[in-house]
Scaffold this active site. Sequence first.
Site, PDB file in Angstrom:
ATOM      1  N   HIS A 164     -27.216  38.861  23.314  1.00  0.00           N
ATOM      2  CA  HIS A 164     -26.423  38.631  22.104  1.00  0.00           C
ATOM      3  C   HIS A 164     -25.226  37.756  22.402  1.00  0.00           C
ATOM      4  O   HIS A 164     -24.893  37.477  23.554  1.00  0.00           O
ATOM      5  CB  HIS A 164     -26.000  39.969  21.484  1.00  0.00           C
ATOM      6  CG  HIS A 164     -24.972  40.730  22.275  1.00  0.00           C
ATOM      7  ND1 HIS A 164     -23.899  41.351  21.686  1.00  0.00           N
ATOM      8  CD2 HIS A 164     -24.852  40.983  23.598  1.00  0.00           C
ATOM      9  CE1 HIS A 164     -23.172  41.955  22.606  1.00  0.00           C
ATOM     10  NE2 HIS A 164     -23.733  41.745  23.780  1.00  0.00           N
ATOM     11  N   CYS A 209     -23.437  35.795  16.558  1.00  0.00           N
ATOM     12  CA  CYS A 209     -24.564  36.703  16.821  1.00  0.00           C
ATOM     13  C   CYS A 209     -25.819  36.314  16.051  1.00  0.00           C
ATOM     14  O   CYS A 209     -26.899  36.155  16.637  1.00  0.00           O
ATOM     15  CB  CYS A 209     -24.173  38.153  16.553  1.00  0.00           C
ATOM     16  SG  CYS A 209     -23.839  38.594  14.830  1.00  0.00           S
ATOM     17  N   HIS A 215     -23.651  43.340  13.232  1.00  0.00           N
ATOM     18  CA  HIS A 215     -23.960  42.604  14.455  1.00  0.00           C
ATOM     19  C   HIS A 215     -25.468  42.653  14.687  1.00  0.00           C
ATOM     20  O   HIS A 215     -26.143  43.595  14.263  1.00  0.00           O
ATOM     21  CB  HIS A 215     -23.227  43.229  15.643  1.00  0.00           C
ATOM     22  CG  HIS A 215     -23.336  42.452  16.916  1.00  0.00           C
ATOM     23  ND1 HIS A 215     -22.852  41.162  17.055  1.00  0.00           N
ATOM     24  CD2 HIS A 215     -23.893  42.766  18.120  1.00  0.00           C
ATOM     25  CE1 HIS A 215     -23.093  40.747  18.293  1.00  0.00           C
ATOM     26  NE2 HIS A 215     -23.737  41.696  18.949  1.00  0.00           N
TER      27      HIS A 215
END
Length: 162
Positions: free
Chosen positions: A138, A76, A126
Site C-alpha cells: 500500500h 492508496c 484506506h
Amino acid sequence: MTAHGHVQQQNSTKLMSRAGAVSALTLAAVGGTMLAPGAATEAHAAPHAAKALNIAAAKKGSPYRFGAAGPHRFDCSGLTMYSFKRAGKKLPRTAAAQYNSARRVPASARARGDLVFFHSGGRVYHVGIYAGHGKIWHSPKTGAVVRLEKIWTNSVRYGRVR
C-alpha cells in the site's frame, strides 16, 4: 514418477475406489486440498490479481502523494487502480468506490491480490493489495512510500476485483 509419488497415487486410487457415494469435496478435504467452487487459496489467486500484486510490489519505494495515480507517485487508491489497470482490470478512483465495485470475500477465503479495505464507522478510508501472510502492499500516507506492511487492525474487509 518417484516411489513416494507412486505410493501416493496408489493410496489415492484406493481411497477413490472405496469412496462410493462420498462427494468430491470430501475426497479433496481428505487429500489435504480444498476444492470448493469459487474458492481461492493464497497460492491460487486469479491471474489479473497476481499480476496487479506484482505491479504494486514493483512500485516499492514510490512516494505517497494525495490524488496521485502513478506511475511514480501514488495515494492508496491510486496504487490499487494503477496496478489493476496494468493487469487489465478497471477500478474506480477512490477507496470507497473500489469497495463498492469489488465482490466481497470473507477473511477465511482471502487470496493474494485481493483488495483490503480499512474502515471506521462504516466509512472506507484506506485500501491496499493483499500480499499473503497478513500483509499488504500500500501507499500509506504523506511522507511515506509504497511498502509491504502487516495489517495493523481487524477493521478490514476483503474484496475481489471482478
